[in-house]
Design a protein around this motif. Structure first.
Motif, PDB file in Angstrom:
ATOM      1  N   TYR A 575       0.827  -1.108  -0.005  1.00 23.19           N
ATOM      2  CA  TYR A 575      -0.130  -0.114   0.134  1.00 23.19           C
ATOM      3  C   TYR A 575       0.832   1.251   0.151  1.00 23.19           C
ATOM      4  N   SER A 576       0.137   2.396  -0.157  1.00 27.27           N
ATOM      5  CA  SER A 576       1.171   3.830  -0.085  1.00 27.27           C
ATOM      6  C   SER A 576      -0.035   4.730   0.141  1.00 27.27           C
ATOM      7  N   LEU A 577       0.503   5.569   1.027  1.00 23.89           N
ATOM      8  CA  LEU A 577      -0.379   6.721   1.459  1.00 23.89           C
ATOM      9  C   LEU A 577       0.226   7.900   0.961  1.00 23.89           C
ATOM     10  N   ASP A 578       1.175   8.330   0.150  1.00 23.56           N
ATOM     11  CA  ASP A 578       1.843   9.210  -0.386  1.00 23.56           C
ATOM     12  C   ASP A 578       1.808   9.623  -1.922  1.00 23.56           C
ATOM     13  N   ILE A 595      -3.865   6.001   9.967  1.00 21.75           N
ATOM     14  CA  ILE A 595      -3.925   7.037   8.784  1.00 21.75           C
ATOM     15  C   ILE A 595      -3.546   8.240   9.497  1.00 21.75           C
ATOM     16  N   VAL A 600      -4.883  12.566   2.331  1.00 23.13           N
ATOM     17  CA  VAL A 600      -4.192  11.436   1.837  1.00 23.13           C
ATOM     18  C   VAL A 600      -5.097  10.497   1.171  1.00 23.13           C
ATOM     19  N   THR A 601      -4.458   9.883   0.418  1.00 22.69           N
ATOM     20  CA  THR A 601      -5.260   8.843  -0.619  1.00 22.69           C
ATOM     21  C   THR A 601      -4.569   7.272  -0.335  1.00 22.69           C
ATOM     22  N   LEU A 602      -5.341   6.330  -0.084  1.00 20.97           N
ATOM     23  CA  LEU A 602      -4.580   5.064   0.076  1.00 20.97           C
ATOM     24  C   LEU A 602      -4.919   4.435  -1.196  1.00 20.97           C
ATOM     25  N   THR A 604      -3.786   0.423  -2.690  1.00 15.45           N
ATOM     26  CA  THR A 604      -3.326  -0.856  -2.183  1.00 15.45           C
ATOM     27  C   THR A 604      -3.519  -1.894  -3.358  1.00 15.45           C
ATOM     28  N   LYS A 620      -9.924   7.781  -1.165  1.00 16.48           N
ATOM     29  CA  LYS A 620      -9.663   8.974  -0.311  1.00 16.48           C
ATOM     30  C   LYS A 620     -10.018   9.027   0.951  1.00 16.48           C
ATOM     31  N   ARG A 621      -9.416   9.943   1.883  1.00 15.23           N
ATOM     32  CA  ARG A 621      -9.366   9.986   3.226  1.00 15.23           C
ATOM     33  C   ARG A 621     -10.967   9.920   3.645  1.00 15.23           C
TER      34      ARG A 621
END
Length: 630
Positions: A575-578, A595, A600-602, A604, A620-621
């Motif tokens: 996953y990424s959150l960046d 989180i 931020v956007t997940l 995965t 999205k968050r």
């Protein structure tokens, strides 16, 4: 001596390990690998012990052509032949195998499938075809050495196919029957009439197909489509002629499938009422076959209101004359013992306002509207019985409170709301087909809602597989079996029908066939993946949704926490959150993740054996926050 024995055992094990894995769906009762298999060549023949097996032998030859590239000759022979595939009816029946069980033996000397009758031979053939490698055109292929003893857990192993909401031509129906038969499904529930189309020719009532089979063309989400415009031509639809029906019935019979036709009454009758509006309480001549507009309002407590009358009038004798004609012609076309008469989701608001219905209730001392439906269904049951058939219907058919408005115990109940309704029906002494929506409705979304066509509920593959049709505390002999249901509101093509069916029908086929003690999710996975390769070779549009990540969140004390999972064991989740694209060099999920604040956007994705396996999910968050609230 000991050294020789060791060498023999070592060689035996080495040969056994070199064989292709024995991956069958549904899992047989007993599978014992053998040291050496049988190699198919162009000189291999298929021999059969009785003329009644000729069609099955020809079908086996055709089915083996795809994986092997061979076209095997087939002929009648009174006894098994060496270096051949032998299909043999057992002279002295084996009681344990029953009607549909079989034995399959594969060794260097040949392959033998034996059974009490041709249904068992047919199912042994389906297992043999699965043992062939799914690689296309692999001649001189070795079938693994194995001893199989197999028979089904349940007599009713079904799938329902809705052709009312979406019409599928005969060729696609035949293809679907083929795909089901290969999984040892033996009941094809054909949903032929509903609000959105009447699909079977009734010669004595021609308007059912000239009017009821056609609606205005519409795209978009079902339930949100525009109403028909005045004078707009109804050009979408179709129906099956009686000759079509006979062809499909014969095709299914050759594959050990019984077709159960459904004519859904007294509700879900808008297509019939478009053709014959006088059969409703409202007698509304403006009713048209519904193209997927919103014609009902559903409330949080599960009740609903119909905005258009789609219900037959139980107080009108003309309705029973109409149904006598319909079920008479239906009964003549389908040789199975059951006719499905629906009975579900019948809105009774128009009955409550109708003087004739109220007089009928008063004359019979009915205290509940369910008693009026019970009266109707009992009349329908007598019509169906007069045609030499038995009634089966959805679980609402036994909701009457009045003993004089209850069905005979010859009727059978399909429990669709949940398991409880099946338990209640069995306790009342009815035979039950377990088909509860939370486990068997394969029109539901099978992955994350952001990846699937939108519908109001989800059904994961693992949930299908873990469904147990026999609840505790009831007489198991009253459970005929189980069934998966494919409603077609959101289907537009046959490829999409396949996508929604498979692999969930693969899982359900094992639920309905395999002994409970032989089923395990972990054991199913490698066989599932082999079945996927078979489907690819056969051109079947199956879903890989089980590989997709599963995203859930919690929100406690202002802290939003992310949990990731996957149905397939041993999957790696990245996953990424960046805002970067996730992959095997991204963060690997090992435990719940806090989180961070901010926009931020997940993203995965799952990997298996070092390769991407599932689809990427992007949220999205604010969506993650919404999931926590749910």
């Amino acid at each position: 001596m000991r050294l020789s024995l060791f060498i023999c055992l070592f060689l035996l094990a080495t040969v056994s390990l070199a064989q292709s894995p024995i991956h069958l769906i549904p899992q047989p009762v007993s599978v014992v690998p053998q040291a050496v298999g049988f190699t198919l060549t162009k000189t291999t023949a298929i021999v059969y012990s009785s003329p009644e097996l000729a069609t099955i032998a020809a079908g086996l030859s055709e089915q083996l052509t795809r994986p092997t590239g061979l076209t095997l000759a087939h002929r009648l022979a009174k006894s098994p032949a060496a270096t051949a595939i032998s299909l043999e009816l057992i002279p002295t029946p084996d009681a344990r195998l029953g009607r549909e069980g079989y034995r399959l033996s594969s060794s260097a000397k040949g392959i033998t499938i034996s059974a009490n009758n041709k249904a068992g031979i047919f199912y042994g053939v389906q297992s043999l075809v699965q043992l062939a490698s799914p690689a296309m055109g692999k001649a001189n292929q070795t079938i693994p050495g194995v001893q199989v003893v197999d028979y089904p857990r349940f007599a009713w192993r079904g799938v329902m196919f809705d052709v009312s909401r979406t019409f599928f031509p005969k060729s696609e129906v035949l293809r679907y029957i083929d795909e089901l038969a290969q999984l040892k499904i033996n009941t094809f529930h054909w949903h032929l009439a509903d609000d959105n189309g009447w699909r079977i020719e009734i010669k004595s009532l021609p308007r059912l197909t000239s009017v009821g089979a056609w609606r205005v063309p519409r795209d978009g989400h079902f339930g949100e489509r525009p109403d028909p415009k005045p004078g707009e031509p109804a050009t979408y639809g179709g129906f099956y002629t009686q000759d079509d029906i006979r062809e499909v019935v014969g095709y299914a019979q050759a594959r050990n499938i019984t077709i159960v036709p459904e004519i859904d009454v007294p509700g879900h009758s808008m297509a019939a009422l478009a053709a014959y509006p006088n059969l409703s309480c409202s007698k509304d001549t403006s009713v048209r076959v519904n193209p997927g507009t919103q014609f009902s309002e559903w409330y949080a407590d599960g009740t609903f209101k119909m905005l258009i009358d789609n219900t037959l009038n139980p107080a009108d004798e003309n309705v029973y004359v109409f149904l006598d004609k319909v079920f008479g012609e239906v009964a003549s076309l389908f040789p199975g013992q059951y006719i499905h008469a629906g009975g579900d989701e019948c809105y009774k608001g128009y009955w409550e306002k109708d003087p004739g219905c109220q007089a009928l209730m008063k004359a019979n001392n009915f205290g509940h509207m369910e008693d009026l439906q019970g009266y109707f269904m009992k009349r329908v049951e007598k019509i169906i019985q007069s045609k030499g058939k038995k009634l089966i219907g959805w679980d609402e058919i036994i909701e009457s409170h009045d003993p004089n408005a209850q069905l005979s115990k010859d009727a059978a109940v399909m429990s669709w709301h949940g398991v409880k309704q099946g338990i209640d029906a069995a306790k009342m002494g009815y035979k039950v087909v377990m088909t509860p929506a939370p486990f068997t409705y394969i029109d539901y979304m099978q992955s994350d809602p952001t990846l699937e066509p939108r519908i109001y509920a989800s059904l994961r593959l693992k949930t299908c597989y873990e469904f147990e049709p026999v609840p505790d505390g009831i007489d198991s002999t009253l459970i005929l079996g189980g069934q998966g249901n494919l409603w077609s509101e959101q289907l537009s093509t046959f490829a999409h029908a396949e996508y929604m069916s498979f692999p969930r029908v693969w899982a359900l086929s094992e639920t309905f066939w395999t002994p409970k003690s032989r089923r395990s999710w972990a054991g199913f996975i490698p066989r599932l993946e082999t079945q996927m390769r078979r489907a690819e070779a056969a051109g079947i549009n199956y879903a890989r949704a089980a590989y997709d990540p599963i995203v859930s969140t919690t929100n406690a004390d202002g802290k939003l926490t992310l949990m990731l999972d996957c149905e397939i064991p041993d999957s790696e989740i990245y996953y990424s959150l960046d805002d970067t694209m996730p992959g095997r060099y991204s963060l690997r999920y090992t435990q719940p993740v806090l989180i961070p604040d901010g926009n931020v956007t997940l993203r995965t994705i799952t990997y298996r054996n070092g390769q991407p396996s599932g689809r990427q999910i992007t949220l999205k968050r604010d969506e993650l926050v919404k999931r926590a609230k749910k």
